[in-house]
Design an enzyme around this catalytic site. Structure first.
Site, PDB file in Angstrom:
ATOM      1  N   HIS A   1       0.792  -1.227   0.000  1.00  0.00           N
ATOM      2  CA  HIS A   1       0.000   0.000   0.000  1.00  0.00           C
ATOM      3  C   HIS A   1       0.827   1.280   0.000  1.00  0.00           C
ATOM      4  O   HIS A   1       0.253   2.366   0.078  1.00  0.00           O
ATOM      5  CB  HIS A   1      -0.940   0.010   1.217  1.00  0.00           C
ATOM      6  CG  HIS A   1      -2.021  -0.998   1.120  1.00  0.00           C
ATOM      7  ND1 HIS A   1      -3.201  -0.766   0.457  1.00  0.00           N
ATOM      8  CD2 HIS A   1      -2.090  -2.276   1.569  1.00  0.00           C
ATOM      9  CE1 HIS A   1      -3.965  -1.848   0.521  1.00  0.00           C
ATOM     10  NE2 HIS A   1      -3.311  -2.775   1.190  1.00  0.00           N
TER      11      HIS A   1
ATOM     12  N   ASP B   1      -0.523   3.541  -2.505  1.00  0.00           N
ATOM     13  CA  ASP B   1      -1.982   3.533  -2.592  1.00  0.00           C
ATOM     14  C   ASP B   1      -2.521   4.946  -2.377  1.00  0.00           C
ATOM     15  O   ASP B   1      -2.293   5.548  -1.331  1.00  0.00           O
ATOM     16  CB  ASP B   1      -2.552   2.573  -1.546  1.00  0.00           C
ATOM     17  CG  ASP B   1      -4.031   2.311  -1.720  1.00  0.00           C
ATOM     18  OD1 ASP B   1      -4.729   3.107  -2.382  1.00  0.00           O
ATOM     19  OD2 ASP B   1      -4.504   1.304  -1.177  1.00  0.00           O
TER      20      ASP B   1
ATOM     21  N   GLU C   1     -12.949   7.874   5.265  1.00  0.00           N
ATOM     22  CA  GLU C   1     -13.133   7.559   6.682  1.00  0.00           C
ATOM     23  C   GLU C   1     -11.895   8.005   7.441  1.00  0.00           C
ATOM     24  O   GLU C   1     -10.776   7.932   6.927  1.00  0.00           O
ATOM     25  CB  GLU C   1     -13.335   6.052   6.863  1.00  0.00           C
ATOM     26  CG  GLU C   1     -13.530   5.631   8.303  1.00  0.00           C
ATOM     27  CD  GLU C   1     -13.715   4.131   8.477  1.00  0.00           C
ATOM     28  OE1 GLU C   1     -13.762   3.687   9.633  1.00  0.00           O
ATOM     29  OE2 GLU C   1     -13.787   3.395   7.460  1.00  0.00           O
TER      30      GLU C   1
ATOM     31  N   ILE D   1      -6.024   6.307  16.898  1.00  0.00           N
ATOM     32  CA  ILE D   1      -5.708   5.574  18.118  1.00  0.00           C
ATOM     33  C   ILE D   1      -4.545   6.287  18.794  1.00  0.00           C
ATOM     34  O   ILE D   1      -3.528   6.571  18.154  1.00  0.00           O
ATOM     35  CB  ILE D   1      -5.311   4.115  17.850  1.00  0.00           C
ATOM     36  CG1 ILE D   1      -6.520   3.294  17.442  1.00  0.00           C
ATOM     37  CG2 ILE D   1      -4.651   3.490  19.087  1.00  0.00           C
ATOM     38  CD1 ILE D   1      -6.229   1.844  17.143  1.00  0.00           C
TER      39      ILE D   1
ATOM     40  N   GLY E   1      -5.516  11.638  27.456  1.00  0.00           N
ATOM     41  CA  GLY E   1      -5.788  12.729  28.385  1.00  0.00           C
ATOM     42  C   GLY E   1      -5.011  13.991  28.067  1.00  0.00           C
ATOM     43  O   GLY E   1      -5.063  14.965  28.811  1.00  0.00           O
TER      44      GLY E   1
ATOM     45  N   ASN F   1     -18.807   4.672  23.644  1.00  0.00           N
ATOM     46  CA  ASN F   1     -17.510   5.348  23.757  1.00  0.00           C
ATOM     47  C   ASN F   1     -17.744   6.857  23.881  1.00  0.00           C
ATOM     48  O   ASN F   1     -17.487   7.635  22.962  1.00  0.00           O
ATOM     49  CB  ASN F   1     -16.630   5.010  22.552  1.00  0.00           C
ATOM     50  CG  ASN F   1     -15.199   5.452  22.729  1.00  0.00           C
ATOM     51  OD1 ASN F   1     -14.874   6.225  23.619  1.00  0.00           O
ATOM     52  ND2 ASN F   1     -14.342   4.960  21.856  1.00  0.00           N
TER      53      ASN F   1
ATOM     54  N   ALA G   1     -14.849   9.494  23.168  1.00  0.00           N
ATOM     55  CA  ALA G   1     -14.560   9.691  21.749  1.00  0.00           C
ATOM     56  C   ALA G   1     -15.667  10.512  21.086  1.00  0.00           C
ATOM     57  O   ALA G   1     -15.386  11.436  20.312  1.00  0.00           O
ATOM     58  CB  ALA G   1     -14.401   8.352  21.049  1.00  0.00           C
TER      59      ALA G   1
ATOM     60  N   HIS H   1     -17.550  12.705  22.415  1.00  0.00           N
ATOM     61  CA  HIS H   1     -17.374  14.092  22.858  1.00  0.00           C
ATOM     62  C   HIS H   1     -16.314  14.802  22.009  1.00  0.00           C
ATOM     63  O   HIS H   1     -16.525  15.931  21.553  1.00  0.00           O
ATOM     64  CB  HIS H   1     -16.992  14.117  24.344  1.00  0.00           C
ATOM     65  CG  HIS H   1     -16.684  15.476  24.858  1.00  0.00           C
ATOM     66  ND1 HIS H   1     -17.654  16.418  25.108  1.00  0.00           N
ATOM     67  CD2 HIS H   1     -15.493  16.068  25.152  1.00  0.00           C
ATOM     68  CE1 HIS H   1     -17.087  17.527  25.538  1.00  0.00           C
ATOM     69  NE2 HIS H   1     -15.775  17.337  25.576  1.00  0.00           N
TER      70      HIS H   1
ATOM     71  N   TYR I   1     -15.281  13.974  18.966  1.00  0.00           N
ATOM     72  CA  TYR I   1     -15.743  14.101  17.589  1.00  0.00           C
ATOM     73  C   TYR I   1     -16.729  15.262  17.438  1.00  0.00           C
ATOM     74  O   TYR I   1     -16.671  16.012  16.464  1.00  0.00           O
ATOM     75  CB  TYR I   1     -16.367  12.793  17.106  1.00  0.00           C
ATOM     76  CG  TYR I   1     -15.438  11.607  17.192  1.00  0.00           C
ATOM     77  CD1 TYR I   1     -14.048  11.742  17.117  1.00  0.00           C
ATOM     78  CD2 TYR I   1     -15.937  10.327  17.381  1.00  0.00           C
ATOM     79  CE1 TYR I   1     -13.200  10.658  17.209  1.00  0.00           C
ATOM     80  CE2 TYR I   1     -15.090   9.228  17.461  1.00  0.00           C
ATOM     81  CZ  TYR I   1     -13.725   9.401  17.375  1.00  0.00           C
ATOM     82  OH  TYR I   1     -12.894   8.327  17.470  1.00  0.00           O
TER      83      TYR I   1
END
Length: 170
Positions: free
Chosen positions: A45, A48, A79, A83, A90, A122, A125, A127, A129
């Site tokens: 890839h 790619d 998309e 991670i 934090g 979750n 997460a 929050h 986003y």
């Protein structure tokens, strides 16, 4: 904090992340990948144009990854996934890394929309986003299997003009 393109030298760190069960559950993926497989995927890839993978660095240390995947140049969508290693959580690194990746998606790749999937439980997460401007577009019932059960997830998206408008007001 900075993001930079994923390099071959990062594969050892990525391999560690991709084999952590708790971490990969957030991506609804199996925590199983051999180093050889990862290296083969990297080689396959590297050119790619349908994905961009970035390393998140904090003080020169590998802190996680943020990725733009399934880049589709016809509807101009992709998309986003992120991670951050537990020892770096934090510190708002996920939010900052995603903001940088969104800038790349909208200003460099000229995407119209960036979307993501997130487990409905979750809350931290979700929050982040929402703070970035993602809007809930729907709930997908039992869409993924993780942690021993089928999970509902939210489908969230952000449009380029909304991202740009939000940046002008900051």
């Amino acid at each position: 904090m900075l993001i930079r393109p994923l390099e071959r030298k990062d594969l050892k760190d990525v391999h560690g992340v991709r084999n952590e069960q708790d971490t990969m559950a957030y991506w609804f993926e199996e925590p199983y990948e051999s180093y050889d497989e990862l290296e083969e995927l990297y080689n396959e890839h590297i050119h790619d144009t349908h994905e961009r993978r970035f390393v998140i660095e904090e003080a020169g240390e590998f802190a996680g990854v943020v990725e733009l995947v399934d880049i589709d140049y016809i509807p101009r969508t992709c998309e986003i996934q992120v991670i951050v290693l537990s020892k770096f959580r934090g510190r708002k690194l996920a939010q900052k890394a995603m903001e940088s990746a969104l800038e790349h998606a909208f200003y460099i790749l000229n995407m119209h929309k960036v979307f993501l999937y997130v487990d409905t439980v979750n809350k931290s997460a979700i929050h982040v986003y929402k703070k970035l401007g993602f809007q809930l577009e729907g709930t997908m019932k039992e869409q993924f299997y993780a942690r021993g059960s089928y999970r509902d997830c939210y489908f969230m998206g952000i449009l380029k003009h909304d991202f740009m408008r939000d940046r002008q007001h900051k």
